[in-house]
Enzyme design. Structure first.
Site, PDB file in Angstrom:
ATOM      1  N   THR A  64      -5.462   4.566   5.820  1.00  0.00           N
ATOM      2  CA  THR A  64      -4.333   5.473   5.562  1.00  0.00           C
ATOM      3  C   THR A  64      -4.770   6.658   4.711  1.00  0.00           C
ATOM      4  O   THR A  64      -4.409   7.794   4.997  1.00  0.00           O
ATOM      5  CB  THR A  64      -3.189   4.721   4.842  1.00  0.00           C
ATOM      6  N   THR A  65      -5.565   6.386   3.680  1.00  0.00           N
ATOM      7  CA  THR A  65      -6.047   7.468   2.813  1.00  0.00           C
ATOM      8  C   THR A  65      -6.915   8.435   3.617  1.00  0.00           C
ATOM      9  O   THR A  65      -6.761   9.652   3.517  1.00  0.00           O
ATOM     10  CB  THR A  65      -6.831   6.895   1.618  1.00  0.00           C
ATOM     11  N   ASP A  77      -3.874   1.684  -2.584  1.00  0.00           N
ATOM     12  CA  ASP A  77      -3.577   1.646  -1.161  1.00  0.00           C
ATOM     13  C   ASP A  77      -2.790   2.910  -0.791  1.00  0.00           C
ATOM     14  O   ASP A  77      -1.672   3.113  -1.278  1.00  0.00           O
ATOM     15  CB  ASP A  77      -2.758   0.387  -0.841  1.00  0.00           C
ATOM     16  N   ASP A 105      -4.266  -5.497   4.618  1.00  0.00           N
ATOM     17  CA  ASP A 105      -5.241  -4.581   5.233  1.00  0.00           C
ATOM     18  C   ASP A 105      -6.332  -5.371   5.950  1.00  0.00           C
ATOM     19  O   ASP A 105      -6.703  -5.057   7.086  1.00  0.00           O
ATOM     20  CB  ASP A 105      -5.880  -3.672   4.171  1.00  0.00           C
TER      21      ASP A 105
END
Length: 547
Positions: A98-99, A65, A391
């Site tokens: 997010t990545t 994550d 998520d």
């Protein structure tokens, strides 16, 4: 930092302060930001790898994550810290992507590097990037697909895309159904979803398959008294925000007692007052009491005799969720209790999980707050399941609110790259170069997905582009088949807001870093004037201490 005045240098910054200017400052900041993007890039996609992070205390976190990785990394460089802010914003707003946001920001800076070397001014690049970001929002809105909150099959696919690639992927069918049911239960009529009304509890033991959704609340509490019933069916629930104990005076008071019988009379009166409080609760018809404050030992005795299950010192947030789950009203005064304030639940039970007692308030009718109990063989497994669930809960709640999705697998980014290149050709001057660089940066997502799956990124990028040139907007990379596939038919879908937020955050961070041309770092504060030297006591003259 100093200036010359008649050959005499004037010092205006403290000694030890360092300063990087111009290209050196830009290169340093861009390199730091790119390093952060590179660190998380290998976690992108369903075949992304995990990171093991060990902190100074020796605690271990295993995850892929992006937000968790960046939060756990001990980063010092100021430009790198700005990249962490992107991940934090993305996580708070949409919970996923997010990545992607960090990787896009890193690629925007990498593309800008080439322009800087060609002597394109940072202000021009920043302006081009901003224009491209605005155009990107328009393009994404144009390719978005409407979805109804009642379409549970599509919502499950949204959750499945968020969970894919995480440690919970093997259990995604079970978890996705649970997530959609939980979000649908707590959604307000206007589509607003606040996931704080989904109470997630972690209990080591059992298998991940034992993870359950409770239509009601689960509290990490036990009965106030062991004599109280362990199980109450068709419970009438009272939520009380008042202490069930002898009320002390508001002001300092002194009672003079001269004879022993006066003391006994005083104690009897105190007991009588507590009894009266307990009787009011019993008279309300409640069979279960949740109290935000304390319950006196004597009051516990009377409640136990009446067969009432009572729980004390319940958190305020849990009380609010209990009210949403059971339909009970929060009562602030024992004198104000009325039968209409009571809520209902099919079953209230004290159960043991992994050797710890928990109170389950289950079988609630139309609960507006629910609970998920995560089970698993170890803390690391449970923590990663919790991150995946967070998520999935966030993305499903975003879709329920916005009612818009886009295809996944790099499809929106490929379409953006294609349309932005056409848009750049309509813009004159050097800004065109910046918009083209922005378009090229979008290709990083499908390229990274291919690399992480061990596939040839160049061939696949060409193949996906060819599909989009033919008008197949929803085609993206199927990492399992190793070829471009219609992502909408394959069920790989994401909320529109994941993409719009990622591009907005990434652009803002990249522009901010590009506009910095001077980095002035103050030296670490030394000892106060007249105090010990910076070296402290340890700096002895040569020869001293040599034994």
């Amino acid at each position: 930092m100093s200036q010359q005045l008649g050959g005499q240098p004037i010092i205006i910054l403290r000694e030890g302060t360092t300063r990087n200017r111009g290209e050196e400052a830009q290169a340093s900041n861009i390199a730091a930001a790119k390093a952060v993007a590179t660190a998380v890039r290998s976690t992108l996609g369903p075949k992304g790898m995990d990171k093991m992070l060990i902190d100074g205390m020796g605690d271990i976190v295993i995850t892929n994550d992006g937000a968790t990785i960046l939060k756990e990394m001990d980063i010092e460089h100021p430009a790198a810290k700005m990249m962490i802010e992107i991940a934090k914003t993305q996580d708070d707003e949409v919970g996923d992507g997010t990545t992607s946001a960090v990787v896009i920001a890193g690629e925007l800076l990498k593309q800008a590097e080439g322009l800087l070397q060609s002597h394109v001014h940072p202000t021009v690049i920043a302006e081009g990037y901003r224009q491209a970001a605005v155009k990107s929002q328009e393009i994404l809105a144009g390719i978005a697909i409407a979805v109804q909150p009642a379409d549970t099959a599509m919502l499950e696919k949204v959750a499945e895309t968020a969970i894919s690639g995480k440690g919970a992927e093997a259990y995604k069918k079970l978890l996705c159904a649970m997530v959609v049911k939980a979000v649908s239960s707590i959604a307000d009529p206007d589509g607003t979803v606040d996931i704080k009304h989904i109470n997630v509890q972690k209990k080591v033991g059992g298998a991940v398959e034992d993870t359950v959704l409770i239509e009601g609340m689960v509290l990490d509490k036990e009965r106030a008294n062991p004599g109280m019933p362990k199980k109450v069916k068709d419970a009438k629930i009272l939520l009380l925000n008042a202490a069930v104990e002898f009320k002390k005076t508001e002001v300092s008071a002194e009672i003079n007692i001269s004879r022993p019988e006066q003391l006994q009379a005083f104690l009897d009166e105190e007991a009588q007052m507590v009894h009266a409080l307990a009787e009011k609760i019993i008279a309300s018809g409640a069979t279960v009491l949740f109290c935000q404050k304390g319950i006196d030992d004597l009051a516990q005795h009377y409640l136990t005799k009446a067969g009432i299950l009572a729980v004390r010192r319940v958190k305020k947030s849990d009380m609010e969720n209990l009210a949403r789950a059971t339909g009970a009203a929060l009562v602030n005064s024992i004198d104000a209790i009325s039968p209409s304030d009571l809520g209902t639940a099919g079953l209230v039970e004290e159960k043991k999980f992994s050797g710890e007692e928990m109170i389950m308030v289950a079988q609630c009718k139309n609960p507006k707050a629910v609970s998920i109990i995560i089970r698993g063989g170890s803390d690391h497994v449970i923590d990663e399941i919790e991150r995946a669930l967070h998520d999935a809960l966030m993305v499903v709640s975003v879709v329920v609110k916005d009612k818009k999705i886009v295809a996944g697998g790099g499809a929106p980014e490929t379409e953006l790259a294609l349309q932005l290149r056409h848009y750049a050709s309509t813009i004159g001057g050097r800004i065109q170069l910046a918009i083209e660089a922005f378009a090229s940066a979008m290709d990083v997502i499908p390229r990274a997905l291919a690399e992480n799956a061990g596939l040839d990124p160049i061939n696949l990028l060409v193949a996906i582009r060819a599909e989009h040139e033919s008008g197949h907007r929803t085609f993206g990379l199927d990492v399992y088949a190793g070829k471009p596939v219609d992502m909408l038919k394959a069920g790989v879908v994401e909320p529109l807001r994941v993409k719009t937020q990622a591009i907005t955050s990434a652009t803002e961070a990249a522009v901010m870093i590009l506009r910095i041309d001077d980095v002035i770092s103050s030296s670490k504060s030394s000892a106060p004037h007249g105090g010990m030297p910076p070296g402290g006591m340890g700096q002895m003259p040569p020869g001293m201490g040599d034994y």
